[in-house]
Every structure is written in C-alpha cells, then in structure tokens.
Design an enzyme around this catalytic site. Structure first.
Site, PDB file in Angstrom:
ATOM      1  N   HIS A  45      52.391  33.346  39.983  1.00 48.37           N
ATOM      2  CA  HIS A  45      51.248  34.260  40.103  1.00 48.37           C
ATOM      3  C   HIS A  45      50.314  34.057  38.914  1.00 48.37           C
ATOM      4  O   HIS A  45      50.491  34.631  37.850  1.00 48.37           O
ATOM      5  CB  HIS A  45      51.752  35.700  40.145  1.00 48.37           C
ATOM      6  CG  HIS A  45      50.837  36.631  40.876  1.00 48.37           C
ATOM      7  ND1 HIS A  45      49.472  36.419  40.980  1.00 48.37           N
ATOM      8  CD2 HIS A  45      51.086  37.783  41.561  1.00 48.37           C
ATOM      9  CE1 HIS A  45      48.930  37.409  41.675  1.00 48.37           C
ATOM     10  NE2 HIS A  45      49.887  38.240  42.041  1.00 48.37           N
ATOM     11  N   GLY A  46      49.298  33.223  39.113  1.00 46.31           N
ATOM     12  CA  GLY A  46      48.301  32.985  38.077  1.00 46.31           C
ATOM     13  C   GLY A  46      47.012  33.733  38.345  1.00 46.31           C
ATOM     14  O   GLY A  46      45.935  33.278  37.957  1.00 46.31           O
ATOM     15  N   ALA A  47      47.135  34.892  39.021  1.00 45.79           N
ATOM     16  CA  ALA A  47      45.952  35.624  39.474  1.00 45.79           C
ATOM     17  C   ALA A  47      46.079  37.104  39.150  1.00 45.79           C
ATOM     18  O   ALA A  47      47.060  37.562  38.568  1.00 45.79           O
ATOM     19  CB  ALA A  47      45.781  35.430  40.988  1.00 45.79           C
ATOM     20  N   ASN A  48      45.049  37.858  39.516  1.00 44.59           N
ATOM     21  CA  ASN A  48      45.081  39.328  39.550  1.00 44.59           C
ATOM     22  C   ASN A  48      45.458  40.004  38.234  1.00 44.59           C
ATOM     23  O   ASN A  48      46.001  41.103  38.222  1.00 44.59           O
ATOM     24  CB  ASN A  48      46.024  39.820  40.658  1.00 44.59           C
ATOM     25  CG  ASN A  48      45.538  39.433  42.036  1.00 44.59           C
ATOM     26  OD1 ASN A  48      45.439  38.232  42.328  1.00 44.59           O
ATOM     27  ND2 ASN A  48      45.235  40.387  42.883  1.00 44.59           N
ATOM     28  N   TYR A  50      47.674  39.223  35.891  1.00 47.00           N
ATOM     29  CA  TYR A  50      49.027  39.109  35.340  1.00 47.00           C
ATOM     30  C   TYR A  50      49.057  38.090  34.201  1.00 47.00           C
ATOM     31  O   TYR A  50      48.042  37.507  33.836  1.00 47.00           O
ATOM     32  CB  TYR A  50      50.017  38.764  36.453  1.00 47.00           C
ATOM     33  CG  TYR A  50      50.179  39.891  37.446  1.00 47.00           C
ATOM     34  CD1 TYR A  50      50.928  41.027  37.125  1.00 47.00           C
ATOM     35  CD2 TYR A  50      49.555  39.841  38.693  1.00 47.00           C
ATOM     36  CE1 TYR A  50      51.068  42.066  38.022  1.00 47.00           C
ATOM     37  CE2 TYR A  50      49.686  40.889  39.599  1.00 47.00           C
ATOM     38  CZ  TYR A  50      50.442  41.998  39.263  1.00 47.00           C
ATOM     39  OH  TYR A  50      50.564  43.045  40.141  1.00 47.00           O
ATOM     40  N   ARG A  97      49.207  30.467  42.584  1.00 46.94           N
ATOM     41  CA  ARG A  97      48.143  31.360  43.060  1.00 46.94           C
ATOM     42  C   ARG A  97      47.118  31.593  41.956  1.00 46.94           C
ATOM     43  O   ARG A  97      47.467  31.834  40.801  1.00 46.94           O
ATOM     44  CB  ARG A  97      48.731  32.703  43.511  1.00 46.94           C
ATOM     45  CG  ARG A  97      47.666  33.714  43.972  1.00 46.94           C
ATOM     46  CD  ARG A  97      48.320  34.997  44.446  1.00 46.94           C
ATOM     47  NE  ARG A  97      47.379  36.067  44.639  1.00 46.94           N
ATOM     48  CZ  ARG A  97      46.674  36.291  45.755  1.00 46.94           C
ATOM     49  NH1 ARG A  97      46.830  35.489  46.792  1.00 46.94           N
ATOM     50  NH2 ARG A  97      45.834  37.301  45.836  1.00 46.94           N
ATOM     51  N   GLY A 159      39.077  41.380  52.927  1.00 46.22           N
ATOM     52  CA  GLY A 159      37.995  42.185  53.477  1.00 46.22           C
ATOM     53  C   GLY A 159      37.292  41.584  54.667  1.00 46.22           C
ATOM     54  O   GLY A 159      36.325  42.160  55.171  1.00 46.22           O
ATOM     55  N   GLY A 180      47.351  39.715  54.032  1.00 41.23           N
ATOM     56  CA  GLY A 180      47.543  40.735  53.001  1.00 41.23           C
ATOM     57  C   GLY A 180      47.522  42.154  53.513  1.00 41.23           C
ATOM     58  O   GLY A 180      48.330  42.551  54.352  1.00 41.23           O
TER      59      GLY A 180
END
Length: 276
Positions: A45-48, A50, A97, A159, A180
């Site tokens: 997880h390389g996103a959001n 973190y 990610r 979205g 998602g």
C-alpha cells in the site's frame, strides 16, 4: 485509545535510518506470513497517506538522509520495500498501489507529474504482478503511467459508474478495474451489472459480454476476460493474484460453458502457497 482510556496523541517522529531498514524487513516478514497463511499474493500500500506514501510526499517527508529530499531519495523506501517483498514471495505474487496527486489526510505532493513516472520506472524492472492506481483526476498523468508500466494495470476510478470503468478496459487504459465502495453495500453488484448490460447493451461490444456474463461465475468471468485479451495463463494469473494452476483449473469449465474449442487441461484442485 488505550486500556486506561483516551490519551493524548503522541507527536510523531521520523524513523532513524536504521529503523527504516528494519521496517523494510517488517514488510518482507509480513508478506511471507500472508503467503504462509494461504494468501495468493500481497499488495504493497503505497497510497492514501500510509507509511510508504509518507515517504513519497514532499510535505510529509522532511528527511535529510538518503530517503529524503530529491525524488530519487523519496522513492527509495518504496522501491526497497517492493524489492524485498518480491524477493521473499515472488514478483508474480506482488502488487503495488499508488494514488498519484490524490490529497488525503493533509498529505500533499507538489510534483506528482515527476514523482510518479519516476517510481513507476523504478518498479518496472522488478516484474511485479500489477500496479494498482487510485485515480486522483489527473488523466494526462494516468495515460503516462499506463505507457510506462509493462504489466497488469489495475485502476480504481472512484465515483464513476460501471460503464465509465468498463470503457477504461476497452480503451486499453486498464487491464482490471476495481469498484471499492460501490460493492460495500451491494453484495449483488455483479448481478446488477449483468442486468444493466442485458437492458442497455452497454458500451460497444458488450452485448455479447452480457450473454457470457450470465453463464460464468465471477472468478470465471474475470479469467475469461483476460484470456480473451490474449494473455497466457501466467499473465492472467499475475493480473488476478492467482497461481497459473488456478487459472488452468478454471479454463475447462469456461470452455465447456461457452462451447469453445481450446486446450484446457483436466481440472484439478487449485494449489495454494506456491510461487506463481
């Protein structure tokens, strides 16, 4: 929150250089543990917002050692983590990610159009199974990353409706799309999509797809879509975080249901915990 009640949030501190190396090993150990527990693969997880993302963003990465400052330094931790995990469990079981230019938790990037091509170029030689992009709205950057990434690209265009996401696959912008939040309160999402395709015909070429969708289970449909694009068993396995043996296991029923000629091997039980 602690066992003794709510406490003041401690002020974060940056990891020491030695702790960074230890954290890379933590990722390695976690990936090995996931495979040992029966997972087919892991996604870094390389996103959001973190930890990996905090190294990438210039407003959170204030380091002065080899992990901070220039773009090459800021992507170093991410590449070291990906390399360690791929070495531990196999590149074919490892995804990564990112969420380019997507502001979250006050994290901001001043140079996403330079940062993300740099990290994708650095990750590409590792031959990872997939790159998962949480799209932040920069379409030009997304097209650039698609051209740079040689393996399966998973796209989450949050979205948007199913038709928009399906068009990303038709246009070659993505190999797999994720839904998602759309799936959280809709366990019948796959059936709804099939119903919509039957009613509207969907985008160009999807009337036949709606007929196919009625005959296949969700895993079979995912595999059939990738194989129909000309992917080998190994490539399809990498794109879906499965083993080639699992792909092979499902091909027989797919061919029989669609009355297609092929060379499926006799079905056998999927094997887990083996390198793809």
């Amino acid at each position: 929150f602690t066992a003794s009640g709510l406490q003041q949030m401690p002020v974060p501190r940056e990891l020491s250089t030695e702790e960074v190396a230890a954290t890379v090993d933590d990722f390695r150990h976690a990936a090995a543990a996931a495979i040992a527990a029966g997972a087919d693969g892991v996604e870094i997880h390389g996103a959001n917002g973190y930890l990996v993302h905090q190294f990438l963003a210039d407003n959170t990465n204030q380091r002065t050692d080899q992990y901070g400052g220039s773009i090459d330094n800021r992507i170093r931790f991410a590449v070291e983590v990906a390399t360690a995990v791929a070495e531990e469990i196999g590149a074919g079981r490892t995804g990564f990610r990112i969420s380019p230019g997507k502001p979250v938790h006050e994290l901001a990037e001043s140079d996403p159009h330079e940062l993300y091509p740099a990290i994708v170029r650095a990750l590409a030689p590792l031959n990872l199974a997939s790159l998962h992009i949480g799209h932040g709205g920069a379409d030009e950057l997304l097209h650039t990353l698609r051209k740079l990434w040689p393996a399966a690209l998973v796209l989450n265009r949050a979205g948007t409706d199913i038709a928009t996401r399906a068009k990303d696959i038709e246009d070659g912008l993505a190999d797999v799309v994720t839904v998602g939040v759309m799936a959280l309160a809709n366990p019948d999402l796959a059936e709804r999509v099939r119903a919509e395709l039957r009613a509207t015909g969907g985008p160009a070429g999807t009337r036949r797809a709606s007929v196919v969708a009625e005959q296949l289970t969700p895993p079979e449909l995912q595999i059939a879509l990738l194989v129909a694009q000309g992917m080998t068993n190994r490539e399809a396995a990498a794109g879906l975080f499965l083993s080639p043996q699992t792909i092979e296991y499902h091909l027989g029923p797919i061919y029989r249901k669609l009355h297609l000629r092929g060379r499926p091997q006799p079905p056998r039980a999927p094997q887990r915990g083996r390198a793809a």
